[in-house]
Design an enzyme around this catalytic site. Structure first.
Site, PDB file in Angstrom:
ATOM      1  CD  GLU A  64      -8.459   1.325   8.053  1.00  0.00           C
ATOM      2  OE1 GLU A  64      -8.206   0.407   8.886  1.00  0.00           O
ATOM      3  OE2 GLU A  64      -7.822   2.198   7.926  1.00  0.00           O
ATOM      4  CG  ASP A  68      -0.295  -0.518   2.649  1.00  0.00           C
ATOM      5  OD1 ASP A  68       1.106  -0.436   2.500  1.00  0.00           O
ATOM      6  OD2 ASP A  68      -0.959  -0.575   3.600  1.00  0.00           O
ATOM      7  CG  HIS A 124      -5.453  -2.083   9.266  1.00  0.00           C
ATOM      8  ND1 HIS A 124      -5.411  -0.739   9.252  1.00  0.00           N
ATOM      9  CD2 HIS A 124      -4.323  -2.441   9.315  1.00  0.00           C
ATOM     10  CE1 HIS A 124      -4.355  -0.137   9.456  1.00  0.00           C
ATOM     11  NE2 HIS A 124      -3.444  -1.196   9.810  1.00  0.00           N
ATOM     12  CG  ASN A 183      -8.602  -1.219  12.386  1.00  0.00           C
ATOM     13  OD1 ASN A 183      -7.422  -1.729  11.985  1.00  0.00           O
ATOM     14  ND2 ASN A 183      -9.024   0.065  11.514  1.00  0.00           N
TER      15      ASN A 183
HETATM   16  P1  PGA Z   1       2.613  -0.975  12.486  1.00  0.00           P
HETATM   17  O1  PGA Z   1       1.605  -1.115  11.363  1.00  0.00           O
HETATM   18  O2  PGA Z   1       3.824  -2.227  11.907  1.00  0.00           O
HETATM   19  O3  PGA Z   1       3.509   0.398  12.347  1.00  0.00           O
HETATM   20  O4  PGA Z   1       2.291  -1.272  13.776  1.00  0.00           O
HETATM   21  C1  PGA Z   1       0.929  -2.143  11.115  1.00  0.00           C
HETATM   22  C2  PGA Z   1      -0.167  -2.014  10.308  1.00  0.00           C
HETATM   23  O5  PGA Z   1      -1.093  -0.906  10.843  1.00  0.00           O
HETATM   24  O6  PGA Z   1      -0.526  -2.582   9.413  1.00  0.00           O
END
Ligand code: PGA
Length: 262
Positions: A143, A67, A138, A136
């Site tokens: 999302e 992404d 995701h 959450n």
């Molecule tokens: P993070 O993000 O590795 O910075 O915790 C993970 C995500 O939001 O997919």
């Protein structure tokens, strides 16, 4: 699903790097799916070390990132293109033309997302997809509520993701409101998926993904439908799993069997 619990974030990164290196040695032109965020940083540091000290060869490897914010200039320090270049690509012998990160300034995002999907197909599909997980649930920027059939597309970030990611920006208002993300359907087509999670903050999302019902409200729960998924967790991220002892028992017995047959 295989669940591996290790002592800390460093060990999680090293184990993921070991799996990637093993794939590249077996298949030098492997296609990797890569993630950004804090979680995979130790993995990329270890891959850089393996390249410098052990000659791990990325010259034929192709990568696709999950992404990118939208809109964002790829030269912006918070863009995922900048992250990948500075944390990994600039330090290994990969051909940059074979590193795909969704283009944060694509004039026509819909058309661009179709093109991105096409490139994954042309490369022969993703051999190994690295994932993180959001609080959450995701995966990539899919999302809660994202269809399991969704493809690479423009999405609107939730307020909670904007808040979580604002730690990297000067002000919360500076976080882009949209992103381009591989879809759930795109991710589930990878031949192998490795999800990394570290820290207690991820414990609820991890437990929901592994032991909860399969629901679009926890996108990572869709991984239960995939035939080859490994979760690599540290103690904190594993702390809410109810069946942890059983996962460890499985790993032990399966490795004993493998040794006997070898
Ligand atoms: P993070 O993000 O590795 O910075 O915790 C993970 C995500 O939001 O997919």
């Amino acid at each position: 699903m295989e669940v591996i619990v290790l002592k800390d974030a460093e060990s999680v990164g090293k184990e993921a790097a070991r799996m990637i290196a093993e794939l590249i040695r077996r298949k030098p032109n492997a296609v990797l799916g890569l993630a950004t965020g804090s979680t995979p940083e130790p993995c990329y540091a270890e891959l850089v070390r393996m390249h410098k000290e052990e000659g791990l060869d990325f010259s034929q490897v192709t990568t696709f990132n999950l992404d990118e914010y939208y809109p964002i200039d790829p030269r912006h320090e918070q863009s995922y293109r900048y992250y990948m270049d500075t944390k990994l690509f600039n330090h290994i012998n990969i051909n940059k033309a074979n590193t795909y990160v969704p283009y944060g300034l694509a004039p026509d995002p819909d058309e661009y997302c179709c093109w991105y999907e096409e490139q994954i197909k042309r490369a022969g599909g993703i051999d190994l997809q690295i994932l993180g997980i959001g609080h959450n649930g995701h995966i990539a920027f899919n999302e809660p509520g994202s269809s399991f059939a969704s493809r690479t597309r423009l999405i609107v970030l939730t307020a909670e993701t904007i808040k979580a990611n604002s730690r990297f920006f000067e002000r919360e208002e500076d976080v882009p409101r949209y992103a381009l993300t591989m879809g759930m359907g795109t991710i589930l087509e990878a031949r192998k998926i490795v999800l990394l999670a570290t820290g207690e903050g991820k414990a609820d999302a991890v437990a929901a993904a592994i032991e909860g019902p399969i629901t679009t409200m926890c996108p990572a729960s869709a991984l239960q439908l995939h035939p080859d998924v490994t979760f690599i967790l540290d103690e904190g991220a594993a702390s809410k799993l109810k069946r942890r002892d059983y996962y460890e028992h499985c790993r032990k017995l399966l490795s004993e069997l493998k040794m006997k047959r070898a």
